[in-house]
Design an enzyme around this catalytic site. Structure first.
Site, PDB file in Angstrom:
ATOM      1  N   LYS A 100      -6.248 -24.455 108.516  1.00  9.35           N
ATOM      2  CA  LYS A 100      -7.415 -23.823 109.139  1.00  9.35           C
ATOM      3  C   LYS A 100      -8.636 -24.698 108.834  1.00  9.35           C
ATOM      4  O   LYS A 100      -9.662 -24.221 108.319  1.00  9.35           O
ATOM      5  CB  LYS A 100      -7.574 -22.393 108.578  1.00  9.35           C
ATOM      6  CG  LYS A 100      -8.605 -21.533 109.285  1.00  9.35           C
ATOM      7  CD  LYS A 100      -8.106 -20.904 110.562  1.00  9.35           C
ATOM      8  CE  LYS A 100      -9.234 -20.201 111.293  1.00  9.35           C
ATOM      9  NZ  LYS A 100      -8.817 -19.624 112.579  1.00  9.35           N
TER      10      LYS A 100
ATOM     11  N   ASP B 152       3.518 -18.756 102.719  1.00  7.47           N
ATOM     12  CA  ASP B 152       4.064 -17.459 102.317  1.00  7.47           C
ATOM     13  C   ASP B 152       4.163 -16.547 103.542  1.00  7.47           C
ATOM     14  O   ASP B 152       5.217 -15.956 103.828  1.00  7.47           O
ATOM     15  CB  ASP B 152       3.138 -16.847 101.243  1.00  7.47           C
ATOM     16  CG  ASP B 152       3.747 -15.646 100.553  1.00  7.47           C
ATOM     17  OD1 ASP B 152       4.889 -15.263 100.898  1.00  7.47           O
ATOM     18  OD2 ASP B 152       3.081 -15.066  99.672  1.00  7.47           O
TER      19      ASP B 152
ATOM     20  N   ASP C 187      -3.614 -19.709 113.077  1.00  9.75           N
ATOM     21  CA  ASP C 187      -3.524 -18.535 113.964  1.00  9.75           C
ATOM     22  C   ASP C 187      -2.783 -18.882 115.256  1.00  9.75           C
ATOM     23  O   ASP C 187      -1.918 -18.140 115.715  1.00  9.75           O
ATOM     24  CB  ASP C 187      -4.897 -17.882 114.225  1.00  9.75           C
ATOM     25  CG  ASP C 187      -6.053 -18.861 114.243  1.00  9.75           C
ATOM     26  OD1 ASP C 187      -5.831 -20.064 114.002  1.00  9.75           O
ATOM     27  OD2 ASP C 187      -7.188 -18.426 114.496  1.00  9.75           O
TER      28      ASP C 187
END
Ligand code: NAI
Ligand code: MG
Length: 331
Positions: free
Chosen positions: A170, A227, A203
């Site tokens: 990100k 994770d 995302d």
């Protein structure tokens, strides 16, 4: 004979470990199993979540097969999983996610591997209460941590004849921390010209994974994203009951499923041992025991192809024990 540390863990851990050990014995794996406590079981018996003796055995063996460990939310308990990864510097968490022939899901042709950085990011437990209504967590990304995970991922791709590596991040928002991770991945990529490299924002990656998962090959990512993506990807191929994992460091490797201790089904002989069994397969391959690993994989696929023999999470009528029996019969 090679010594292996066995940590059955909490919840469904002891039930699935029992079946996996039976299966390893059925293929005559040249291993000696040294069973040690960790987690809530260890806390009750020895007053510590991770007894010194368990740590010593893991470091002497260099290899451990581990069931899930319960981490109570809040209450000042440090995650033993995080602690184990930090103690042995198990920097690479490798999770192959594949469709299993016979297990029908919404997707076909999923065959990807998540290579998750396992020691830094938001998982070091460095948090502080600023005031009564404010808390902070430290997200730390280093060049060293990024470089070794990126190199691990590209080497993994090269060794396993994979064609593509995607760095998931990100960096558009976390320009410094994720920016550093992405920059280092790009630098390491130049050492592997035969492997196609691209980057995907986390995302968008989630959306791409649920729309067209077959576009992904090797994914390299930071601890938190890895994770979350691991559970998402488990969902693509039949759920948490089937996805194995390996935590790899320089001197020690710990093999464990992606899933947790599943308190909702613990003690009921319902849990699917496949994820732990496939983790044991990764362990056998790590030890160069390719034939025994192949035999277990073939037996597992045979059993999974028969719906009735599967455990409930895969729509079957089998129990943890009867699934173990079926694998042994198929061997
Ligand atoms: P979970 O993975 O234990 O369970 C999520 C769901 O998947 C539950 O409905 C469970 O029944 C199901 N499930 C998981 N494994 C299964 C299996 N082998 N067969 C059939 N169904 C299965 O995740 P949850 O509930 O978030 O965590 C429970 C505890 O496990 C927590 O204390 C958590 O901290 C710990 N945990 C430990 C991990 C480890 O030791 N590496 C990893 C993830 C969670
Ligand atoms: Mg997880």
């Amino acid at each position: 004979m090679r010594n292996i540390a066995i940590l059955p863990g909490d919840g469904i851990g002891p039930e699935i470990m029992k079946q996996v050990l039976r299966i390893l014995k059925a293929v005559d794996a040249p291993l000696t199993y040294i069973e040690k406590d960790a987690g809530l079981t260890a806390l009750e018996k020895h007053g510590s979540l991770l007894p010194e003796d368990t740590v010593k055995t893991i470091s002497e063996c260099g290899i451990a097969l581990k069931g899930p460990i319960t981490t109570p939310v809040g209450g000042g308990f440090k995650s033993i999983n995080v602690l184990l990864r930090q103690t042995f510097d198990l920097y690479a968490n490798v999770r192959p996610v594949r469709n299993l022939p016979g297990v029908k899901t919404k997707y076909e042709n999923v065959d990807l591997t998540i290579v998750r950085e396992n020691t830094e990011d938001l998982y070091t437990g460095e948090e502080r209460q600023v005031d009564a209504d404010t808390a902070e967590s430290i997200k730390r990304i280093t060049r060293k941590g990024s470089e070794r995970i990126a190199r691990y991922a590209f080497n993994y791709a090269r060794l396993n004849k994979r064609k593509r590596v995607a760095a998931v991040h990100k960096a558009n928002i976390m320009k410094l921390s994720d920016g550093l991770f992405l920059k280092v991945c790009g630098e390491v990529a130049k050492e592997f010209p035969e492997i196609e490299f691209r980057d995907v924002i986390i995302d968008n990656c989630c959306m791409q994974l649920v729309i067209r998962p077959e576009q992904f090959d090797v994914i390299v990512t930071e601890n938190l994203y890895g994770d979350i993506l691991s559970d998402l990807c488990a969902g693509l191929v039949g759920g948490l009951g089937v996805v194995p994992g390996a935590n790899i460091g320089k001197d020690v490797a710990i093999f464990e499923p992606v899933h947790g201790s599943a308190p909702d089904i613990a003690g009921q002989d319902k849990a699917n041992p496949t994820a732990l069994l496939q983790s044991a397969v990764l362990m056998l391959r790590h030890l160069g025991e390719q034939d025994r690993a192949d035999r277990i994989v073939n037996a597992t696929l045979k059993v999974l192809a028969q719906t009735d023999l599967r455990t409930g999470d895969l729509g079957g009528k089998g129990s943890t024990t009867s699934f173990g029996d079926a694998i042994i019969a198929a061997l």
